[in-house]
Scaffold this motif. Structure first.
Motif, mmCIF file in Angstrom:
data_model
loop_
_atom_site.group_PDB
_atom_site.id
_atom_site.type_symbol
_atom_site.label_atom_id
_atom_site.label_comp_id
_atom_site.label_asym_id
_atom_site.label_seq_id
_atom_site.Cartn_x
_atom_site.Cartn_y
_atom_site.Cartn_z
ATOM 1 N N THR A 202 -57.464 -34.078 114.199
ATOM 2 C CA THR A 202 -57.869 -32.307 115.246
ATOM 3 C C THR A 202 -57.205 -30.903 114.200
ATOM 4 O O THR A 202 -56.473 -30.767 113.600
ATOM 5 C CB THR A 202 -56.915 -32.864 116.379
ATOM 6 O OG1 THR A 202 -57.209 -31.317 117.518
ATOM 7 C CG2 THR A 202 -55.443 -32.670 116.833
ATOM 8 N N THR A 203 -57.742 -29.969 115.129
ATOM 9 C CA THR A 203 -57.171 -28.683 114.216
ATOM 10 C C THR A 203 -55.814 -27.857 115.561
ATOM 11 O O THR A 203 -55.845 -27.490 115.702
ATOM 12 C CB THR A 203 -57.980 -27.843 114.377
ATOM 13 O OG1 THR A 203 -58.450 -27.321 116.096
ATOM 14 C CG2 THR A 203 -58.923 -28.083 113.562
ATOM 15 N N ILE A 204 -55.761 -29.080 116.694
ATOM 16 C CA ILE A 204 -54.818 -28.350 117.944
ATOM 17 C C ILE A 204 -53.820 -28.143 116.858
ATOM 18 O O ILE A 204 -52.737 -29.993 116.015
ATOM 19 C CB ILE A 204 -54.191 -29.204 118.970
ATOM 20 C CG1 ILE A 204 -55.878 -29.104 119.726
ATOM 21 C CG2 ILE A 204 -53.692 -28.474 119.850
ATOM 22 C CD1 ILE A 204 -56.077 -30.036 120.498
ATOM 23 N N HIS A 205 -52.335 -27.391 116.913
ATOM 24 C CA HIS A 205 -51.236 -27.173 115.856
ATOM 25 C C HIS A 205 -49.862 -28.437 116.746
ATOM 26 O O HIS A 205 -50.060 -27.945 118.021
ATOM 27 C CB HIS A 205 -50.672 -25.753 116.354
ATOM 28 C CG HIS A 205 -51.164 -25.151 115.046
ATOM 29 N ND1 HIS A 205 -50.858 -23.924 115.235
ATOM 30 C CD2 HIS A 205 -52.473 -25.189 114.619
ATOM 31 C CE1 HIS A 205 -52.066 -23.438 114.553
ATOM 32 N NE2 HIS A 205 -53.220 -23.905 114.507
ATOM 33 N N PHE B 108 -50.402 -23.083 121.433
ATOM 34 C CA PHE B 108 -51.368 -24.288 120.509
ATOM 35 C C PHE B 108 -51.776 -23.489 119.031
ATOM 36 O O PHE B 108 -52.183 -24.526 118.246
ATOM 37 C CB PHE B 108 -52.638 -25.297 121.334
ATOM 38 C CG PHE B 108 -51.716 -26.668 122.404
ATOM 39 C CD1 PHE B 108 -50.873 -27.301 121.792
ATOM 40 C CD2 PHE B 108 -52.025 -26.269 123.309
ATOM 41 C CE1 PHE B 108 -49.980 -28.105 122.482
ATOM 42 C CE2 PHE B 108 -51.485 -26.993 124.564
ATOM 43 C CZ PHE B 108 -50.199 -27.666 123.631
ATOM 44 N N GLY B 109 -52.277 -22.481 119.383
ATOM 45 C CA GLY B 109 -52.868 -21.728 118.132
ATOM 46 C C GLY B 109 -53.865 -21.944 117.796
ATOM 47 O O GLY B 109 -54.714 -22.633 116.374
ATOM 48 N N SER B 110 -55.174 -22.700 118.781
ATOM 49 C CA SER B 110 -56.392 -23.088 118.653
ATOM 50 C C SER B 110 -57.602 -22.464 119.141
ATOM 51 O O SER B 110 -57.087 -21.262 119.372
ATOM 52 C CB SER B 110 -56.818 -24.919 119.073
ATOM 53 O OG SER B 110 -55.329 -24.938 119.939
ATOM 54 N N SER B 111 -58.546 -22.807 118.951
ATOM 55 C CA SER B 111 -60.215 -22.105 119.565
ATOM 56 C C SER B 111 -60.916 -22.574 120.196
ATOM 57 O O SER B 111 -60.605 -24.189 121.025
ATOM 58 C CB SER B 111 -61.020 -21.779 117.904
ATOM 59 O OG SER B 111 -61.337 -23.321 117.776
ATOM 60 N N TRP C 2 -54.524 -20.728 125.933
ATOM 61 C CA TRP C 2 -54.987 -21.670 124.556
ATOM 62 C C TRP C 2 -54.180 -20.999 123.080
ATOM 63 O O TRP C 2 -53.622 -22.400 122.490
ATOM 64 C CB TRP C 2 -56.222 -22.438 124.664
ATOM 65 C CG TRP C 2 -56.338 -23.336 123.447
ATOM 66 C CD1 TRP C 2 -56.110 -23.455 122.202
ATOM 67 C CD2 TRP C 2 -56.530 -24.561 124.018
ATOM 68 N NE1 TRP C 2 -57.379 -24.535 122.025
ATOM 69 C CE2 TRP C 2 -56.458 -25.315 122.870
ATOM 70 C CE3 TRP C 2 -56.269 -25.015 125.108
ATOM 71 C CZ2 TRP C 2 -56.887 -26.602 123.391
ATOM 72 C CZ3 TRP C 2 -55.959 -26.197 125.289
ATOM 73 C CH2 TRP C 2 -56.996 -27.939 124.644
ATOM 74 N N SER C 3 -54.410 -19.884 122.539
ATOM 75 C CA SER C 3 -53.955 -19.196 121.246
ATOM 76 C C SER C 3 -52.270 -19.567 121.306
ATOM 77 O O SER C 3 -52.047 -19.189 120.099
ATOM 78 C CB SER C 3 -54.690 -18.726 120.930
ATOM 79 O OG SER C 3 -55.926 -18.207 120.702
ATOM 80 N N SER D 219 -61.538 -26.345 118.786
ATOM 81 C CA SER D 219 -60.392 -27.075 119.369
ATOM 82 C C SER D 219 -60.724 -28.129 120.653
ATOM 83 O O SER D 219 -60.185 -29.100 120.797
ATOM 84 C CB SER D 219 -58.790 -26.841 119.457
ATOM 85 O OG SER D 219 -58.952 -25.916 118.208
ATOM 86 N N GLU E 118 -62.756 -30.987 120.946
ATOM 87 C CA GLU E 118 -61.693 -31.683 120.142
ATOM 88 C C GLU E 118 -61.324 -32.746 121.008
ATOM 89 O O GLU E 118 -61.268 -34.065 121.231
ATOM 90 C CB GLU E 118 -61.099 -31.454 119.205
ATOM 91 C CG GLU E 118 -61.465 -30.446 117.478
ATOM 92 C CD GLU E 118 -60.844 -30.488 116.585
ATOM 93 O OE1 GLU E 118 -59.387 -30.662 117.242
ATOM 94 O OE2 GLU E 118 -61.503 -29.924 115.428
#
Length: 629
Positions: A51-54, A537-540, A533-534, A543, A546
């Motif tokens: 996953t791209t979730i930090h 978790f720094g995602s888009s 959300w960013s 994410s 996902e």
């Protein structure tokens, strides 16, 4: 047959097992259209690794260190909870429907508003003149008994016919049922009337109102002036209500009240005004209320508005109704009734009153953003006025409808509903008792009129500021009064107190518009959700997809595992009754169809294959068992 299968050579068995293992590995490596996992652990391990979730990868990388795994698990889910807590705050703000106030300044030629001017001189209609004279005589005697005040009465022809004497006796009877009385204040009720501790100021004055069941109360006032005026007004309304269609009587004298009328330096005429009579404010004239030809101000300033010279002498007036001298002016929008009690103000005699106006429009958002109404059609109150909806129109209509419902008649100051009649104590003996009780409930909002009547979504108001100066001046009053006497037969003894001038004009062409716009739209909500959300978790957006995929895979695996458990329970169920030959033949026909699910189950159960060394003793033991058999 089973014995032969048991005596299969060991090499052949090993070769067959290796082929099955290779075939199973190829099937596992082959990529399908939809990917399914064999366990929840495999699902979450794949998700955290890809996953791209930090932060999710830390749950897999630190799995050999239980302390780190626990730390990152707590941190991950704590961050997840905080993010959704912020989501809840954003959703709550969105569904509260906040608005932004927009202030706009516009510049354009302005339509002049409607202007209503009243004489402050309640008129003695010829149809009720005798009844009013009788009421004045009764009031004269009442004030003499209560205050030892000998009220002067105008010279009248007191000779009456038998019909008029009967009318006078009837009026006296009803006045005696509602007498004007003095009453001691609450803290002095137990003291005798001749007590030295009781002063004249310790009395309240009012009048008695009784129901049909003789349930009476004292409508008291702290001021004697207010009490006498209200008591006289109560009987005056009853006299007016007894005259059929009294509101249609027109005994106005425009030229005797309006000495001069000019708009934009042009003279006014009868086509520019309409007339109505107010029970307390006398003859009223509304200028510029004709929607077909409205006035438009060419320029701002005092010379480009409405200028009036009015007569303020109280001729043939009713002194107990009108206690002021002058005129009353109100500025309002077209197609709106002139409620002189709410927005009007008085013009002083001998004074030039210059009123400058600033137009202000308010436009509210309807629907979920406010409880305003577009045209009043969604308000549960019938509009009794022949005008557009306003909040005051609704409130007065609400009171009148409750008056008709509770008291059986309508209050004279408000429009008459269909099928109703105005209250008077000849036909409705106890209407005064009912009215004052209902009025107390109305002011306390027990009737719910203030809750039912909502503000209009669009309304126009005029902000007024007034300036005063002496008119006419000392050096010009001689020739002004001379011209008035020649042209308008102005022959008032007290000249300065008998005339006034009014100027009404726009201060400037700029007018203000107060509008509303949504402060939190769907685009704003999505933007704020993305920011949160960013932040956590720094995602888009991908994410989020996902995460949605993880939820769908979790549901799919749950169904698959439930299906396997159900199938395994079916296999472990006890056998049924013995089959006959026909059932056995049917079972053999269905056996190929059952082979596929059986193979699916075996593939799910077998996770690792036994080694060669482990197979050998098992095979030997089985051979021994077979040989024993």
């Amino acid at each position: 047959g089973s014995v032969k299968a048991g005596k299969m050579p060991e090499g052949e068995k090993m070769r067959q097992c290796k082929q099955e293992e290779e075939q199973q590995q190829k099937e596992e490596e082959r990529e399908g259209l939809i990917e399914f996992y064999s366990s929840y652990q495999e699902l979450f391990q794949f998700f955290c690794s890809n996953t791209t979730i930090h932060g999710a990868i830390r749950l897999v990388c630190s799995k050999k260190n239980k302390m780190k795994t626990a730390f990152w698990s707590v941190l991950f889910f704590l961050t997840f909870g905080l993010m959704y807590w912020q989501f809840g705050i954003l959703y709550r703000e969105y569904f509260s429907y906040p608005v932004n106030l927009n202030l706009n300044l516009n510049s354009d030629r302005l339509t002049f508003p409607a202007v209503t001017l009243c004489t402050l001189n309640p008129y003695r209609y010829s149809a009720i003149r005798k009844q009013l004279d009788n009421l004045d005589q009764i009031t004269h005697q009442t004030l003499l008994d209560l205050y030892d005040y000998n009220m002067s009465l105008p010279q009248r022809d007191w000779s009456t016919s038998s019909t008029q004497r009967r009318s006078s006796r009837s009026l006296l009877h009803h006045v005696q049922r509602h007498p004007l009385r003095r009453q001691k204040r609450d803290n002095l009720v137990n003291l005798p009337e001749n007590s030295p501790s009781v002063d004249k100021n310790d009395w309240k004055i009012g009048f008695v109102l009784c129901s049909e069941n003789n349930d009476c109360f004292h409508q008291a006032y702290s001021s004697g002036v207010d009490a006498v005026r209200e008591w006289y007004s109560f009987h005056y309304i009853n006299i007016l209500a007894q005259v059929p269609d009294a509101k249609a009587l027109d005994e106005s004298d425009f030229e005797n009240f309006i000495y001069a009328c000019r708009f934009n330096e042009a003279t006014c005429d009868k086509a520019n005004y309409t007339h109505f009579h107010h029970p307390l404010y006398g003859n009223c004239y509304t200028f510029n209320d004709n929607s077909s030809s409205l006035w438009t101000s060419s320029l701002p300033g005092i010379n480009n508005g409405l200028s009036l010279v009015v007569r303020t002498e109280q001729n043939d007036f009713i002194p107990l109704l009108s206690t002021v001298t002058g005129a009353r002016v109100m500025v309002h929008d077209q197609n709106e009734p002139a409620f002189m009690d709410d927005g009007g103000f008085n013009v002083r005699p001998g004074i030039e009153t210059s009123i400058s106006m600033r137009k202000e429009m308010t436009v509210r958002l309807g629907g979920s953003y406010s409880d305003c109404t577009e045209d009043g059609s969604d308000v549960p109150v019938q509009n009794l006025y022949s005008s557009r909806y306003t909040e005051q129109v609704c409130i007065r209509s609400c009171f009148q409808l409750n008056m008709v419902e509770r008291c059986g008649c309508a209050y004279y100051f408000y429009p008459l509903p269909d099928g109703a009649e105005y209250c008077d104590y000849i036909k409705h003996t106890a209407w005064g008792y009912c009215y004052y009780k209902l009025l107390a409930e109305f002011k306390a909002d027990v009737l719910g009129c203030f809750r039912k009547c909502r503000k209009p979504c669009k309304m126009t108001e005029y902000q007024l500021s007034a300036g005063y100066s002496r008119w006419p001046s000392a050096v010009s009053e001689d020739w002004v009064f001379y011209m008035l006497s020649q042209q308008n037969k102005y022959n008032i003894t007290s000249k300065r107190n008998g005339v006034a001038k009014v100027n009404i004009f726009f201060e400037e062409w700029n007018y203000k518009t107060n509008g509303e716009s949504p402060a939190f739209t769907v685009v704003t909500l999505l933007s704020q959700l993305g920011n949160q959300w960013s932040l956590w978790f720094g995602s888009s957006v991908l994410s989020v997809m996902e995460l949605a995929e993880l939820v769908l895979d979790f549901i799919a695996i749950t169904f698959i595992l439930a299906f396997r458990w159900f199938r395994s329970r079916q296999k472990l169920s006890p056998p049924g009754p013995p089959l006959n030959s026909q059932d056995n033949a049917a079972f053999q026909d269905e056996a190929p169809a059952l082979s596929a699910p059986h193979r699916f189950t075996v593939e799910a159960v077998v996770t690792t294959l036994p080694s060669y060394n482990s197979l050998e003793p098992r095979g030997a033991s089985r051979d021994g068992e077979v040989g024993h058999e």
